[in-house]
Design a protein around this motif. Structure first.
Motif, PDB file in Angstrom:
ATOM      1  N   THR A 170       0.819  -1.219   0.000  1.00  0.00           N
ATOM      2  CA  THR A 170       0.000   0.000   0.000  1.00  0.00           C
ATOM      3  C   THR A 170       0.851   1.267   0.000  1.00  0.00           C
ATOM      4  OG1 THR A 170      -0.111   0.170   2.420  1.00  0.00           O
ATOM      5  CG2 THR A 170      -1.812  -1.167   1.320  1.00  0.00           C
ATOM      6  N   ASN A 171       2.124   1.126   0.332  1.00  0.00           N
ATOM      7  CA  ASN A 171       3.051   2.266   0.438  1.00  0.00           C
ATOM      8  C   ASN A 171       2.688   3.223   1.564  1.00  0.00           C
ATOM      9  OD1 ASN A 171       4.838   1.518  -1.575  1.00  0.00           O
ATOM     10  ND2 ASN A 171       3.733   2.616  -3.175  1.00  0.00           N
ATOM     11  N   ASP A 172       1.876   2.785   2.491  1.00  0.00           N
ATOM     12  CA  ASP A 172       1.538   3.674   3.600  1.00  0.00           C
ATOM     13  C   ASP A 172       2.743   3.931   4.497  1.00  0.00           C
ATOM     14  OD1 ASP A 172      -0.874   4.960   3.648  1.00  0.00           O
ATOM     15  OD2 ASP A 172      -1.544   4.000   5.496  1.00  0.00           O
ATOM     16  N   ASP A 221     -11.622  10.304  -1.306  1.00  0.00           N
ATOM     17  CA  ASP A 221     -10.345  10.943  -1.609  1.00  0.00           C
ATOM     18  C   ASP A 221      -9.162   9.994  -1.677  1.00  0.00           C
ATOM     19  OD1 ASP A 221     -11.542  13.404  -1.800  1.00  0.00           O
ATOM     20  OD2 ASP A 221     -11.075  14.005   0.255  1.00  0.00           O
ATOM     21  N   HIS A 222      -9.389   8.701  -1.447  1.00  0.00           N
ATOM     22  CA  HIS A 222      -8.256   7.778  -1.501  1.00  0.00           C
ATOM     23  C   HIS A 222      -8.410   6.856  -2.712  1.00  0.00           C
ATOM     24  CE1 HIS A 222      -5.090   5.073   0.176  1.00  0.00           C
ATOM     25  NE2 HIS A 222      -4.576   6.247   0.445  1.00  0.00           N
ATOM     26  N   MET A 223      -8.142   5.569  -2.575  1.00  0.00           N
ATOM     27  CA  MET A 223      -7.990   4.682  -3.718  1.00  0.00           C
ATOM     28  C   MET A 223      -9.287   4.121  -4.289  1.00  0.00           C
ATOM     29  SD  MET A 223      -4.944   4.273  -4.958  1.00  0.00           S
ATOM     30  CE  MET A 223      -5.211   2.748  -5.866  1.00  0.00           C
ATOM     31  N   GLN A 224     -10.384   4.177  -3.546  1.00  0.00           N
ATOM     32  CA  GLN A 224     -11.574   3.447  -3.987  1.00  0.00           C
ATOM     33  C   GLN A 224     -12.019   3.796  -5.412  1.00  0.00           C
ATOM     34  OE1 GLN A 224     -15.458   4.451  -2.642  1.00  0.00           O
ATOM     35  NE2 GLN A 224     -16.096   2.335  -2.388  1.00  0.00           N
ATOM     36  N   PRO A 225     -12.184   5.072  -5.768  1.00  0.00           N
ATOM     37  CA  PRO A 225     -12.622   5.356  -7.138  1.00  0.00           C
ATOM     38  C   PRO A 225     -11.659   4.840  -8.202  1.00  0.00           C
ATOM     39  CG  PRO A 225     -12.958   7.271  -5.741  1.00  0.00           C
ATOM     40  CD  PRO A 225     -12.138   6.304  -4.944  1.00  0.00           C
ATOM     41  N   LEU A 226     -10.355   4.963  -7.959  1.00  0.00           N
ATOM     42  CA  LEU A 226      -9.379   4.470  -8.932  1.00  0.00           C
ATOM     43  C   LEU A 226      -9.410   2.953  -9.027  1.00  0.00           C
ATOM     44  CD1 LEU A 226      -6.318   6.780  -8.136  1.00  0.00           C
ATOM     45  CD2 LEU A 226      -7.979   7.000 -10.005  1.00  0.00           C
ATOM     46  N   THR A 227      -9.606   2.285  -7.887  1.00  0.00           N
ATOM     47  CA  THR A 227      -9.685   0.827  -7.887  1.00  0.00           C
ATOM     48  C   THR A 227     -10.910   0.354  -8.650  1.00  0.00           C
ATOM     49  OG1 THR A 227      -8.528   0.673  -5.762  1.00  0.00           O
ATOM     50  CG2 THR A 227      -9.874  -1.219  -6.414  1.00  0.00           C
ATOM     51  N   VAL A 228     -12.051   0.979  -8.387  1.00  0.00           N
ATOM     52  CA  VAL A 228     -13.290   0.612  -9.088  1.00  0.00           C
ATOM     53  C   VAL A 228     -13.158   0.886 -10.581  1.00  0.00           C
ATOM     54  CG1 VAL A 228     -15.728   1.192  -9.330  1.00  0.00           C
ATOM     55  CG2 VAL A 228     -14.755   0.890  -7.049  1.00  0.00           C
ATOM     56  N   ALA A 229     -12.643   2.054 -10.932  1.00  0.00           N
ATOM     57  CA  ALA A 229     -12.484   2.400 -12.350  1.00  0.00           C
ATOM     58  C   ALA A 229     -11.523   1.448 -13.046  1.00  0.00           C
ATOM     59  CB  ALA A 229     -11.995   3.842 -12.470  1.00  0.00           C
ATOM     60  N   GLY A 230     -10.419   1.101 -12.365  1.00  0.00           N
ATOM     61  CA  GLY A 230      -9.466   0.166 -12.951  1.00  0.00           C
ATOM     62  C   GLY A 230     -10.057  -1.217 -13.159  1.00  0.00           C
ATOM     63  N   ALA A 286      -7.820  11.860  -6.550  1.00  0.00           N
ATOM     64  CA  ALA A 286      -7.446  11.087  -5.357  1.00  0.00           C
ATOM     65  C   ALA A 286      -6.435  11.844  -4.506  1.00  0.00           C
ATOM     66  CB  ALA A 286      -6.898   9.726  -5.762  1.00  0.00           C
ATOM     67  N   PRO A 287      -6.828  12.973  -3.904  1.00  0.00           N
ATOM     68  CA  PRO A 287      -5.860  13.835  -3.221  1.00  0.00           C
ATOM     69  C   PRO A 287      -5.137  13.207  -2.039  1.00  0.00           C
ATOM     70  CG  PRO A 287      -8.125  14.562  -2.804  1.00  0.00           C
ATOM     71  CD  PRO A 287      -8.187  13.550  -3.895  1.00  0.00           C
ATOM     72  N   LEU A 288      -5.663  12.126  -1.460  1.00  0.00           N
ATOM     73  CA  LEU A 288      -4.987  11.494  -0.328  1.00  0.00           C
ATOM     74  C   LEU A 288      -4.107  10.314  -0.740  1.00  0.00           C
ATOM     75  CD1 LEU A 288      -7.633  11.575   2.545  1.00  0.00           C
ATOM     76  CD2 LEU A 288      -5.726  13.134   2.107  1.00  0.00           C
ATOM     77  N   VAL A 289      -3.998  10.056  -2.035  1.00  0.00           N
ATOM     78  CA  VAL A 289      -3.097   9.017  -2.522  1.00  0.00           C
ATOM     79  C   VAL A 289      -1.754   9.665  -2.835  1.00  0.00           C
ATOM     80  CG1 VAL A 289      -2.662   7.275  -4.297  1.00  0.00           C
ATOM     81  CG2 VAL A 289      -4.985   7.637  -3.439  1.00  0.00           C
ATOM     82  N   GLY A 290      -0.699   9.177  -2.209  1.00  0.00           N
ATOM     83  CA  GLY A 290       0.619   9.761  -2.388  1.00  0.00           C
ATOM     84  C   GLY A 290       1.219   9.486  -3.752  1.00  0.00           C
ATOM     85  N   ARG A 291       2.251  10.220  -4.067  1.00  0.00           N
ATOM     86  CA  ARG A 291       2.873  10.124  -5.387  1.00  0.00           C
ATOM     87  C   ARG A 291       3.531   8.774  -5.638  1.00  0.00           C
ATOM     88  NH1 ARG A 291       6.049  13.767  -2.419  1.00  0.00           N
ATOM     89  NH2 ARG A 291       8.211  13.154  -2.039  1.00  0.00           N
ATOM     90  N   SER A 296       2.154   5.960  -5.127  1.00  0.00           N
ATOM     91  CA  SER A 296       1.131   4.968  -5.465  1.00  0.00           C
ATOM     92  C   SER A 296       0.218   5.383  -6.603  1.00  0.00           C
ATOM     93  CB  SER A 296       0.255   4.661  -4.232  1.00  0.00           C
ATOM     94  OG  SER A 296       0.992   3.990  -3.239  1.00  0.00           O
ATOM     95  N   ILE A 297       0.087   6.666  -6.864  1.00  0.00           N
ATOM     96  CA  ILE A 297      -0.941   7.098  -7.807  1.00  0.00           C
ATOM     97  C   ILE A 297      -0.568   6.819  -9.255  1.00  0.00           C
ATOM     98  CG2 ILE A 297      -0.175   9.496  -8.169  1.00  0.00           C
ATOM     99  CD1 ILE A 297      -3.226  10.216  -7.795  1.00  0.00           C
ATOM    100  N   GLY A 298       0.716   6.670  -9.539  1.00  0.00           N
ATOM    101  CA  GLY A 298       1.136   6.497 -10.926  1.00  0.00           C
ATOM    102  C   GLY A 298       0.593   5.248 -11.584  1.00  0.00           C
ATOM    103  N   ALA A 299       0.653   4.121 -10.879  1.00  0.00           N
ATOM    104  CA  ALA A 299       0.232   2.853 -11.482  1.00  0.00           C
ATOM    105  C   ALA A 299      -1.247   2.846 -11.872  1.00  0.00           C
ATOM    106  CB  ALA A 299       0.553   1.684 -10.554  1.00  0.00           C
ATOM    107  N   PRO A 300      -2.171   3.241 -10.975  1.00  0.00           N
ATOM    108  CA  PRO A 300      -3.575   3.231 -11.398  1.00  0.00           C
ATOM    109  C   PRO A 300      -3.876   4.239 -12.502  1.00  0.00           C
ATOM    110  CG  PRO A 300      -3.361   4.155  -9.190  1.00  0.00           C
ATOM    111  CD  PRO A 300      -2.050   3.530  -9.532  1.00  0.00           C
ATOM    112  N   LEU A 301      -3.206   5.386 -12.478  1.00  0.00           N
ATOM    113  CA  LEU A 301      -3.433   6.362 -13.542  1.00  0.00           C
ATOM    114  C   LEU A 301      -2.902   5.852 -14.878  1.00  0.00           C
ATOM    115  CD1 LEU A 301      -2.725   9.813 -11.853  1.00  0.00           C
ATOM    116  CD2 LEU A 301      -4.917   8.707 -12.298  1.00  0.00           C
ATOM    117  N   ALA A 302      -1.752   5.170 -14.858  1.00  0.00           N
ATOM    118  CA  ALA A 302      -1.212   4.594 -16.092  1.00  0.00           C
ATOM    119  C   ALA A 302      -2.157   3.534 -16.651  1.00  0.00           C
ATOM    120  CB  ALA A 302       0.167   4.000 -15.827  1.00  0.00           C
TER     121      ALA A 302
END
Length: 356
Positions: A55-57, A224-233, A252-257, A259-265
């Protein structure tokens, strides 16, 4: 030669060396998850290694939230200089209601302290929201952690009862000394006109395979975290054409840099579209109307077969309220306290375990 970079298991490290890719393997995050990884691997106790779920937390907690360094799956990470939780002076009979990340960790920690622990889970599987998130391809390692926790609970003699709902009547009549309510969170359904139309479905239901969507999908992102990106992916993996609407100025403003690259890619490669500062104002049979959060200007979105909600959760804490005055001692934790990330659930479990 030294290799490092997301080597998550001892077996993966051994393959790197055996296949001649490197002489030495560096493992950072996997060691945060279990500092005894090497010793356990050497002694053949690989099943006892607490797995890193990536999770990179360990990075985001400090960089994004400005809170103490830690790990999603190991609440003692960053606290190694402190003594481990001591054995309880007076063992107690404890019920933990809910087998999500908080309930699983609390049950194990209390049993390790010498308490007699029962864990009731109304579903037929453990994991809570973590189990649902694991349905997304990129979260498959979550199942490894849940399997580890189940092995841990079995070795400690925790009485795990699946398919058993913790009603106030059943709990109050069972005579436990302590009850910990970790009943999770329900999906938040925003107050949007048209949200109950038949083509509007919940993202969790999509992940579980309980809800079908059409080919063209609009995702309403209100978390603001991963849920929308996870669902969309996940929808993209199913071959859907996806558009995501965020009301926030950033994705996803609460997802750090880190972690955000992979779901956006992933979404970019699938041809998905993401729009920001657009809050859904109403849903109609042939269109969705959004409103810019700054200007108030309305826009129409047409041509979609389904609308999928990814709007976070609301705490399911009714049991805690219903038990007031009916049990000797009660606590609430995890998403039942406030829907947040895994690291908050496991840390809260650790702090509570020290006090019981």
């Amino acid at each position: 030669m030294v290799y490092t970079g997301r080597v998550a298991t001892a077996a993966a490290a051994a393959r790197v060396v055996a296949e001649g890719h490197a002489d030495v393997v560096g493992m950072a995050r996997a060691m945060f998850a279990d500092g005894d990884l090497v010793a356990k691997a050497r002694s053949g106790r690989t099943a006892d290694i607490r797995p890193c779920i990536g999770t990179n937390d360990c990075l985001h907690r400090v960089v994004v939230d400005g809170v103490r360094f830690g790990c999603s799956v190991n609440p003692r990470t960053g606290r190694e200089a402190e003594p481990p939780p001591p054995r309880a002076r007076v063992p107690k009979r404890v019920l933990v209601a809910g087998a999500g990340p908080a309930g699983l960790e609390l049950s194990a920690l209390l049993a390790e302290r010498g308490h007699r622990v029962w864990l009731w889970e109304r579903e037929e599987e453990v994991g809570g929201q973590m189990r649902i998130a694991a349905r997304a391809a990129e979260n498959s390692s979550y199942t490894d952690f849940l399997a580890f926790q189940q092995r841990r609970l079995a070795s400690l003699g925790v009485g795990v009862e699946l398919g058993r709902e913790a009603t106030a009547e059943a709990v109050a009549g069972a005579g436990f000394d302590v009850v910990a309510v970790a009943t999770g969170a329900r999906s938040r359904r925003p107050d949007i006109p048209g949200v109950d139309l038949p083509f509007v479905v919940d993202g969790r239901e999509v992940l579980l395979g309980r809800a079908e969507t059409g080919r063209r999908v609009l995702v309403v992102a209100m978390e603001d975290h991963m849920q929308p990106l996870t669902v969309a992916g996940h929808l993209a993996d199913l071959g859907r054409q996806v558009t995501v609407l965020y009301p926030t100025p950033a994705i996803a403003p609460l997802v750090g840099r880190y972690s955000i690259g992979a779901p956006l890619a992933k979404l970019s490669a699938a041809g998905a579209r993401i729009e920001v500062t657009e809050r859904v104002a109403r849903i109609e049979p042939d269109r969705v109307v959004s409103r810019n959060v700054y200007s108030g200007v309305e826009r129409e979105h047409t041509g979609y077969d389904s609308v999928v909600l990814a709007c976070g959760g609301e705490a399911e804490s009714a049991l805690y309220t219903e038990l007031e005055g009916r049990v000797a001692q009660r606590h609430v934790l995890g998403d039942a306290y406030a829907p947040r990330r895994i690291s908050y659930a496991t840390r809260q479990a650790y702090e509570l375990a020290l006090r019981i």
